[in-house]
Motif scaffolding. Structure first.
Motif, PDB file in Angstrom:
ATOM      1  N   ALA A 103       0.839  -1.205   0.000  1.00  0.00           N
ATOM      2  CA  ALA A 103       0.000   0.000   0.000  1.00  0.00           C
ATOM      3  C   ALA A 103       0.875   1.257   0.000  1.00  0.00           C
ATOM      4  CB  ALA A 103      -0.935  -0.004   1.202  1.00  0.00           C
ATOM      5  N   LEU A 104       1.970   1.233   0.754  1.00  0.00           N
ATOM      6  CA  LEU A 104       2.892   2.374   0.756  1.00  0.00           C
ATOM      7  C   LEU A 104       3.500   2.571  -0.627  1.00  0.00           C
ATOM      8  CD1 LEU A 104       4.404   4.637   2.219  1.00  0.00           C
ATOM      9  CD2 LEU A 104       6.135   2.941   2.862  1.00  0.00           C
ATOM     10  N   ARG A 105       3.874   1.476  -1.269  1.00  0.00           N
ATOM     11  CA  ARG A 105       4.437   1.577  -2.627  1.00  0.00           C
ATOM     12  C   ARG A 105       3.427   2.171  -3.610  1.00  0.00           C
ATOM     13  NH1 ARG A 105       7.123  -4.089  -1.875  1.00  0.00           N
ATOM     14  NH2 ARG A 105       9.216  -3.464  -1.249  1.00  0.00           N
ATOM     15  N   VAL A 106       2.171   1.807  -3.445  1.00  0.00           N
ATOM     16  CA  VAL A 106       1.125   2.357  -4.308  1.00  0.00           C
ATOM     17  C   VAL A 106       1.010   3.863  -4.088  1.00  0.00           C
ATOM     18  CG1 VAL A 106      -1.393   2.411  -4.645  1.00  0.00           C
ATOM     19  CG2 VAL A 106      -0.184   0.217  -4.578  1.00  0.00           C
ATOM     20  N   LEU A 107       1.043   4.289  -2.837  1.00  0.00           N
ATOM     21  CA  LEU A 107       0.890   5.699  -2.513  1.00  0.00           C
ATOM     22  C   LEU A 107       2.098   6.532  -2.922  1.00  0.00           C
ATOM     23  CD1 LEU A 107      -0.842   7.894  -1.225  1.00  0.00           C
ATOM     24  CD2 LEU A 107       0.136   7.263   0.989  1.00  0.00           C
ATOM     25  N   VAL A 108       3.286   5.962  -2.898  1.00  0.00           N
ATOM     26  CA  VAL A 108       4.513   6.708  -3.208  1.00  0.00           C
ATOM     27  C   VAL A 108       4.567   7.153  -4.670  1.00  0.00           C
ATOM     28  CG1 VAL A 108       7.022   6.448  -3.418  1.00  0.00           C
ATOM     29  CG2 VAL A 108       5.886   5.757  -1.329  1.00  0.00           C
ATOM     30  N   ASP A 109       3.918   6.440  -5.562  1.00  0.00           N
ATOM     31  CA  ASP A 109       3.906   6.819  -6.971  1.00  0.00           C
ATOM     32  C   ASP A 109       3.450   8.267  -7.103  1.00  0.00           C
ATOM     33  OD1 ASP A 109       3.650   5.914 -10.001  1.00  0.00           O
ATOM     34  OD2 ASP A 109       1.840   7.038  -9.484  1.00  0.00           O
ATOM     35  N   GLY A 110       4.206   9.071  -7.846  1.00  0.00           N
ATOM     36  CA  GLY A 110       3.930  10.492  -7.971  1.00  0.00           C
ATOM     37  C   GLY A 110       2.543  10.817  -8.474  1.00  0.00           C
ATOM     38  N   ARG A 111       2.084  10.129  -9.504  1.00  0.00           N
ATOM     39  CA  ARG A 111       0.760  10.391 -10.076  1.00  0.00           C
ATOM     40  C   ARG A 111      -0.318  10.045  -9.062  1.00  0.00           C
ATOM     41  NH1 ARG A 111      -0.236  13.806 -13.216  1.00  0.00           N
ATOM     42  NH2 ARG A 111       1.118  13.022 -14.820  1.00  0.00           N
ATOM     43  N   ARG A 112      -0.183   8.884  -8.407  1.00  0.00           N
ATOM     44  CA  ARG A 112      -1.193   8.484  -7.433  1.00  0.00           C
ATOM     45  C   ARG A 112      -1.188   9.428  -6.223  1.00  0.00           C
ATOM     46  NH1 ARG A 112       0.071   3.364  -9.742  1.00  0.00           N
ATOM     47  NH2 ARG A 112       1.756   2.934  -8.274  1.00  0.00           N
ATOM     48  N   HIS A 113      -0.020   9.916  -5.856  1.00  0.00           N
ATOM     49  CA  HIS A 113       0.059  10.872  -4.749  1.00  0.00           C
ATOM     50  C   HIS A 113      -0.693  12.157  -5.109  1.00  0.00           C
ATOM     51  CE1 HIS A 113       1.826  13.469  -1.649  1.00  0.00           C
ATOM     52  NE2 HIS A 113       1.858  12.350  -0.962  1.00  0.00           N
ATOM     53  N   GLU A 114      -0.567  12.590  -6.355  1.00  0.00           N
ATOM     54  CA  GLU A 114      -1.321  13.773  -6.826  1.00  0.00           C
ATOM     55  C   GLU A 114      -2.826  13.521  -6.740  1.00  0.00           C
ATOM     56  OE1 GLU A 114       0.090  16.479 -10.358  1.00  0.00           O
ATOM     57  OE2 GLU A 114       0.562  14.380 -10.794  1.00  0.00           O
TER      58      GLU A 114
END
Length: 181
Positions: A18-29
Motif C-alpha cells: 500500500a505504501l508503494r502504491v501511494l509513493v507513486d507520484g501520479r497516485r500521490h497527486e
C-alpha cells in the motif's frame, strides 16, 4: 463518518505494498486532490489534465489498498458515476509491525517520496516564487525531538484543509534521527 466531505485525520496503511502504491507520484497527486475534496473521475481528469482512462488504473489500485474509497454513486446518462474521497488526510505505517527487511523497504519508499518531490521542484510551473528548500542538522534530546515532531504535525494539520480558491502548493518534510546511520 457518513458525510461525503468528511475525512479521517489519519489512517494506517495496511502493508508495504500500500505504501508503494501511494509513493507513486501520479497516485500521490490523485490522493492529494481527493484529500481536498470528493471528486469523480471526470473532475479529476480536468484538474490533473489527464485522460480518464489513465485515472481508472490508478484509482483502482488506490481503492484496492484502502487509500481512497467511493463515497457516492449516481446514474449519469445511463452510466454509473462514482465519487471518490481519500480515506484520510495522512497515512502512516507502524514500523513495529514490520520485519527489518520491510522496514528497510519503507525507508526506500520514503526516500522515493523525497525523490518525487525533487522531480516536482524541477518541473514546477510557478517561476514567480522560489521554492523554500532547506536542510538543517540539530542535536535534540528525545523529549525535544518528540516536541518538534508534535509541533510540525500540528502545523501541517493547520494547513491541511487548504483554501478552496488557492493555488496548489506542495509541502515535503522529513524529520529523522541520524544516531544509527
Amino acid at each position: 463518518m457518513n458525510g461525503i466531505s468528511e475525512i479521517a485525520n489519519e489512517a494506517a496503511l495496511p502493508d508495504l505494498e500500500a505504501l508503494r502504491v501511494l509513493v507513486d507520484g501520479r497516485r500521490h497527486e490523485i490522493v492529494t486532490e481527493l484529500i481536498a475534496a470528493p471528486l469523480t473521475i471526470r473532475q479529476l481528469a480536468e484538474r490533473l489534465h489527464l485522460p480518464r482512462t489513465r485515472l481508472y488504473y490508478h484509482i483502482e489500485l488506490l481503492e484496492l489498498h484502502g487509500i481512497v474509497r467511493v463515497v457516492q454513486t449516481r446514474m449519469v446518462s445511463g452510466a454509473l458515476e462514482r465519487t471518490y474521497r481519500a480515506a484520510a488526510r495522512n497515512f502512516r505505517v507502524d514500523r513495529r509491525l514490520l520485519s527489518n527487511t520491510a522496514a528497510a523497504a519503507i525507508d526506500d519508499a520514503q526516500a522515493g517520496i523525497l525523490e518525487a518531490v525533487a522531480d516536482d521542484i524541477r518541473r514546477r510551473r510557478d517561476t514567480e516564487r522560489d521554492p523554500l528548500v532547506t536542510r538543517t542538522f540539530v542535536r535534540l534530546t528525545p523529549e525535544r525531538y518528540s516536541e518538534l515532531e508534535r509541533r510540525l504535525r500540528a502545523l501541517i494539520g493547520e494547513y491541511a484543509t487548504g483554501d478552496d480558491d488557492g493555488a496548489t502548493a506542495e509541502l515535503a518534510l522529513a524529520l529523522f534521527s541520524l544516531e544509527n546511520a
